[in-house]
Write a protein that holds these residues in place. Sequence first.
Motif, mmCIF file in Angstrom:
data_model
loop_
_atom_site.group_PDB
_atom_site.id
_atom_site.type_symbol
_atom_site.label_atom_id
_atom_site.label_comp_id
_atom_site.label_asym_id
_atom_site.label_seq_id
_atom_site.Cartn_x
_atom_site.Cartn_y
_atom_site.Cartn_z
ATOM 1 N N UNK A 182 0.851 -1.189 0.000
ATOM 2 C CA UNK A 182 0.000 0.000 0.000
ATOM 3 C C UNK A 182 0.884 1.235 0.000
ATOM 4 N N UNK A 183 0.656 2.139 -0.926
ATOM 5 C CA UNK A 183 1.280 3.461 -0.923
ATOM 6 C C UNK A 183 0.160 4.468 -1.148
ATOM 7 N N UNK A 184 -0.019 5.367 -0.191
ATOM 8 C CA UNK A 184 -1.115 6.341 -0.259
ATOM 9 C C UNK A 184 -0.551 7.723 0.031
ATOM 10 N N UNK A 185 -0.630 8.609 -0.947
ATOM 11 C CA UNK A 185 -0.022 9.935 -0.799
ATOM 12 C C UNK A 185 -1.076 11.030 -0.813
ATOM 13 N N UNK A 186 -0.758 12.130 -0.115
ATOM 14 C CA UNK A 186 -1.647 13.289 -0.128
ATOM 15 C C UNK A 186 -3.056 12.909 0.278
ATOM 16 N N UNK A 187 -4.065 13.344 -0.483
ATOM 17 C CA UNK A 187 -5.456 13.049 -0.119
ATOM 18 C C UNK A 187 -5.780 11.556 -0.149
ATOM 19 N N UNK A 188 -4.997 10.773 -0.891
ATOM 20 C CA UNK A 188 -5.228 9.321 -0.913
ATOM 21 C C UNK A 188 -4.932 8.672 0.434
ATOM 22 N N UNK A 189 -4.249 9.382 1.318
ATOM 23 C CA UNK A 189 -3.915 8.843 2.625
ATOM 24 C C UNK A 189 -5.117 8.545 3.498
ATOM 25 N N UNK A 190 -6.277 9.092 3.145
ATOM 26 C CA UNK A 190 -7.483 8.789 3.927
ATOM 27 C C UNK A 190 -8.075 7.441 3.550
ATOM 28 N N UNK A 191 -7.533 6.807 2.499
ATOM 29 C CA UNK A 191 -7.977 5.479 2.077
ATOM 30 C C UNK A 191 -7.115 4.450 2.799
ATOM 31 N N UNK A 192 -7.685 3.767 3.762
ATOM 32 C CA UNK A 192 -6.891 2.872 4.624
ATOM 33 C C UNK A 192 -6.114 1.833 3.823
ATOM 34 N N UNK A 193 -6.753 1.245 2.818
ATOM 35 C CA UNK A 193 -6.110 0.218 2.000
ATOM 36 C C UNK A 193 -6.038 0.684 0.551
ATOM 37 N N UNK A 194 -5.460 1.845 0.361
ATOM 38 C CA UNK A 194 -5.363 2.414 -0.983
ATOM 39 C C UNK A 194 -4.519 1.520 -1.889
ATOM 40 N N UNK A 195 -4.909 1.440 -3.144
ATOM 41 C CA UNK A 195 -4.116 0.760 -4.157
ATOM 42 C C UNK A 195 -3.166 1.764 -4.788
ATOM 43 N N UNK A 196 -1.854 1.483 -4.814
ATOM 44 C CA UNK A 196 -0.916 2.435 -5.422
ATOM 45 C C UNK A 196 -1.310 2.735 -6.861
ATOM 46 N N UNK A 197 -1.375 4.015 -7.165
ATOM 47 C CA UNK A 197 -1.842 4.418 -8.483
ATOM 48 C C UNK A 197 -0.886 5.370 -9.175
ATOM 49 N N UNK A 198 -1.378 6.095 -10.171
ATOM 50 C CA UNK A 198 -0.523 6.958 -10.983
ATOM 51 C C UNK A 198 -0.239 8.319 -10.362
#
Length: 358
Positions: free
Chosen positions: A186-202
Amino acid sequence: MNTRTKALLNRLPGGAQAALIHNPSNMRYLGGYTGEGLLLISPAICAVVTDFRYIEQANMEAPGYAVHQTSSPTTHNVVAFGLLKEAGVTNVAIEEDTVTHAQYKALVAAMPGINFVALDNVPEALRRVKDEGEIAALEQANGITAKAFDYICGFIRPGVTEKQIAMELERWVQENGADSAAFPIIVASGPNGSLCHATPGPRAVQAGDLITVDFGACVNGYRADMTRTVALGSISAEQRHIYDTVQEAQKRALAAVKPGALCKEVDAVARDYIDAVGYKGRFGHGLGHATGLDIHEEPRFNTTSTGVLEAGMTMTVEPGVYLPGVGGVRIEDSILVTRDGCKVLTPATKELVTIPVG
């Protein structure tokens, strides 16, 4: 017959004379076997039932088990039934959380006269307290994980994407002693950090981001689990407050870990603190879980858990705060429950790492 197999037989549910094991992690734990097929375990015979593809592997990995070859995966049940009949077995325990409805129907059709009962998660119960070999593998996996974190902090810079960070971590752990990553990174940056299990994206990381990285190395089948949140350049006072809150919540929870502690009470230590400092409802997942051959094992730290900690359990402690539109922070360590507290297995710093942007 190895000690783990004997322990299973000693704890078979009432009336059961044997067990069929389909769960790959339980097959590995009990017999050492990592291929496909099933294990048949009874006082009279312990067997791996598999097809030609895995015969040589089974003989190497499970020396205490007889290996029986089937003509194809569809005939595993037929061969197992023959072995049960030879042993005079009529009551068999199966893994109710693993065997699907279709698999159960196939078992019933292939094994007339056999009565099936639930195994009641006996293998998983045996796996809760780790032995010295398991702890050594977990320590090695977590050590690689901590070193990978140090490495990735030097890789992160403005413009690289979440996906590139995840791919680089995957490459690094495999080139530095791990069998593989322990789970999808899991890599979650900026606003994506609120997604507990974010999928690393572009999304390309940028100055002012908090970046959460949740990953682990796998060694000999045993899985590390660590999360760190780093800052890319300067961050706001609010972001810093979130980080400090999570760091303090984790510190308090770690101090509450000891044999005999109720899992839900350890969870409450972190949750009550986060609620009290202004983030009530923003820590919406459990505080952690056991780790081992599976990344999520029992017991778990959450609000409803009935689990009780024992020395030798390996757990995660991972509080977080998540604010939609703003981002989030999670800090996670893998730990070993000791006789008088806990030992942190992931030695990477938990002080906020600020990565320079210039």
